[in-house]
Write an enzyme that holds these catalytic residues in place. Structure first.
Site, mmCIF file in Angstrom:
data_model
loop_
_atom_site.group_PDB
_atom_site.id
_atom_site.type_symbol
_atom_site.label_atom_id
_atom_site.label_comp_id
_atom_site.label_asym_id
_atom_site.label_seq_id
_atom_site.Cartn_x
_atom_site.Cartn_y
_atom_site.Cartn_z
ATOM 1 N N LYS A 116 30.565 30.136 55.469
ATOM 2 C CA LYS A 116 30.955 28.791 55.056
ATOM 3 C C LYS A 116 29.804 27.803 55.192
ATOM 4 O O LYS A 116 29.694 26.840 54.439
ATOM 5 C CB LYS A 116 32.183 28.337 55.848
ATOM 6 C CG LYS A 116 33.455 29.082 55.450
ATOM 7 C CD LYS A 116 34.655 28.548 56.200
ATOM 8 C CE LYS A 116 35.952 29.128 55.641
ATOM 9 N NZ LYS A 116 36.022 30.588 55.750
ATOM 10 N N GLU A 200 33.947 19.934 60.213
ATOM 11 C CA GLU A 200 34.045 19.150 58.990
ATOM 12 C C GLU A 200 35.007 17.989 59.194
ATOM 13 O O GLU A 200 35.883 18.038 60.062
ATOM 14 C CB GLU A 200 34.590 20.008 57.839
ATOM 15 C CG GLU A 200 33.580 20.887 57.182
ATOM 16 C CD GLU A 200 34.175 21.620 55.985
ATOM 17 O OE1 GLU A 200 33.385 22.164 55.208
ATOM 18 O OE2 GLU A 200 35.413 21.645 55.841
ATOM 19 N N HIS A 235 47.501 27.761 56.675
ATOM 20 C CA HIS A 235 46.394 28.016 55.741
ATOM 21 C C HIS A 235 46.580 29.298 54.926
ATOM 22 O O HIS A 235 45.653 29.723 54.242
ATOM 23 C CB HIS A 235 45.047 28.057 56.470
ATOM 24 C CG HIS A 235 44.759 26.824 57.272
ATOM 25 N ND1 HIS A 235 44.408 25.621 56.693
ATOM 26 C CD2 HIS A 235 44.800 26.599 58.614
ATOM 27 C CE1 HIS A 235 44.233 24.713 57.640
ATOM 28 N NE2 HIS A 235 44.471 25.278 58.812
ATOM 29 N N ARG A 291 35.921 37.583 44.680
ATOM 30 C CA ARG A 291 36.822 38.708 44.376
ATOM 31 C C ARG A 291 37.931 38.218 43.457
ATOM 32 O O ARG A 291 38.015 37.022 43.162
ATOM 33 C CB ARG A 291 37.450 39.239 45.667
ATOM 34 C CG ARG A 291 38.122 38.121 46.477
ATOM 35 C CD ARG A 291 38.909 38.630 47.656
ATOM 36 N NE ARG A 291 39.306 37.577 48.580
ATOM 37 C CZ ARG A 291 40.315 36.741 48.413
ATOM 38 N NH1 ARG A 291 41.045 36.813 47.315
ATOM 39 N NH2 ARG A 291 40.609 35.829 49.319
#
Length: 496
Positions: A116, A200, A235, A291
């Site tokens: 990330k 973040e 999530h 993917r």
């Protein structure tokens, strides 16, 4: 085009890839663990090889075994599906080393976008909007406190190598930060072998919107429109739809162009997904999945593009099927993930034997599944039973059709998420498309209330239907019929 490919996966996605293979005249090779010896996907393939122990690390995550089967079977390429090895760069590197084509991007791109932190750097460099936060991994607590203060609370602590929301912690004040960092590092080290974390800015109540990317090996990159994936639990996506209810042609152009820029800037090839958070008219790069996605069928339905066949064609060296201006969105599609989970018990896994099964049908209904009557869902893997996908000319028609299809869907013997999905299709807020990533938590009481009513009705239906499913004296006869079917299926493989 390839003559033979190996599918390094199981369940419904393995069957989905095999179907594309059959349409293209490509032979398929399945690998299966001891726990999947009676699985449908292993019977559906042209060839199937047992790779041993049910433990994922000893079977579906064992790159050495999978490469060995590919070489023994003469498979020219490997399709990783989603999950397991689908975003593991080591598989890409090993394929390159053994002269086997990975149906997806190369190992170095998988590696870069799997981090990330690294992916965020690449996107900033490419001019794609990113969420404010750290540009490098954090290990020092004092540094983390300073960064969180500069960004402004709330913040979210994430594992750099993470996925699927594993280990994420939202922090609203400094007192919570140290515990969140320690917890995330511990989970990340255990789940991914990498304890690196980053911070973040936490965007409250965003929408999760993603764009399907297709890129060939001749420099052509396009997007195949958008999907809304805001209905999540911890999530993990539960319901997806395409297009996003808030999408306009102008916004699609802006976000789609950013997604194409993201993929082109790193030399991406094959199918992929660029995910964004959207809030108050602004969007930010979240991550790129290198993917095919679980939710790819809804894009196929509204665009008419067979994404898995495109994957195979691209990997074999063909150019893209179409140009950007050829992509047209028609109607609306919704996908419900049907899992063997108890929605009234915090979605706890509920593996076991399916004692009654009837899938829905009719116009605009598609079921991607890998189960059947009397199949035992193993406890070693993801709890997904199937994906129920419906199409309508409008979103309202699509919701009505999904209600109807869910009411037709009968699964006995295990608890499933069908009652949850029925409840969602009754939610006024969902119907009005007031969606965000915390929708399930915000409307929990409403959803639970609907579920209680739905499950009472389902119990009555199940009681009536039990007698319509085959009684035990007939099971032997049915087993014989199934064995005869499998024999005929195996014989038909020789004709391909």
């Amino acid at each position: 085009m390839f003559n033979k490919i190996l599918i390094a996966n199981r369940g419904e996605i393995a069957i989905r890839v095999m179907r594309a293979c059959k349409e293209l005249g490509v032979k398929s090779v399945a690998v299966y663990s001891d726990a999947d010896s009676n699985s449908l996907f292993a019977k559906y393939a042209n060839e199937a090889y047992n790779i041993g122990n049910p433990s994922p690390s000893q079977s579906y995550l064992n790159i050495e075994k999978i490469i060995d089967v590919a070489e023994k079977s003469g498979a020219e390429a490997i399709h990783p599906g989603y999950g397991f090895l689908a975003e593991n760069p080591k598989l890409g590197f090993e394929c390159e080393k053994h002269g086997i084509k990975l149906i997806g991007p190369n190992g170095s791109i998988i590696e870069a976008m799997g981090s990330k932190i690294e992916s965020k750097k690449l996107m900033e460099k490419a001019g794609v909007p990113v969420v404010p936060g750290t540009a490098k991994g954090i290990t020092d607590i004092d540094e983390a406190v300073d960064i969180a203060e500069s960004i402004g609370y709330p913040v979210i602590v994430k594992a750099s190598a993470g996925g699927g929301g594993i280990g994420m912690r939202t922090v609203y004040e400094e007192d919570e930060l140290v515990r969140a960092i320690e917890s995330t590092q511990s989970v990340a080290a255990s789940a991914f072998g990498d304890s690196t974390i980053y911070i973040e800015k936490y965007i409250e109540e965003p929408r999760h919107i993603e764009f399907q990317i297709l890129a060939d090996e001749h420099g052509n990159t396009i997007h195949a429109a958008d999907r809304e994936c805001s209905i999540q639990r911890r999530h993990q996506k539960l319901i997806e739809e395409a297009p996003s209810p808030i999408m306009t042609e102008e916004l699609r152009e802006e976000m789609g162009s950013a997604a194409v820029k993201a993929a082109s800037s790193i030399g991406y090839t094959n199918a992929g997904t660029v995910e964004f958070l959207y809030s108050n008219g602004e969007f930010y790069f979240l991550e790129m999945n290198t993917r095919i996605q679980v939710e790819h069928p809804i894009t196929e339905i509204i665009t008419g593009i067979d994404l898995v066949k495109e994957q195979l064609k691209i990997a074999s060296g063909e150019e893209l099927c179409c140009r950007q201006e050829d992509i047209t969105v028609r109607g609306h599609a919704i996908e419900c993930r049907i899992n063997a989970e108890d929605p009234m018990n915090d979605f706890a896994p509920n593996p076991g034997k399916i004692t009654g099964y009837r899938s829905p049908g009719g116009i605009g209904v598609r079921v991607d599944s890998g189960v059947y009557m009397n199949y035992t869902i193993p406890s070693f893997y993801d709890s997904m039973i199937s994906k129920l996908i419906v199409y309508g000319m409008t979103r309202d028609e699509c919701i009505a059709r999904m209600r109807r299809a869910l009411n037709e869907y009968i699964i006995l013997g295990v608890k499933t998420t069908i009652p949850f999905h029925k409840s969602m299709m009754l939610s006024e807020s969902f119907i009005k498309a007031k969606l965000h990533t915390h929708f399930v938590d915000e409307y929990r009481d409403e959803i639970m209330g609907h579920m209680a009513q739905v499950m009472k009705a389902d119990e009555k239906i199940a009681a009536r239907l039990k007698s319509t499913f085959l009684p035990s004296p007939k099971i032997a006869a049915v087993s014989a019929a199934v064995n005869s079917y499998v024999t005929n299926l195996n014989n038909s493989k020789k004709e391909l």
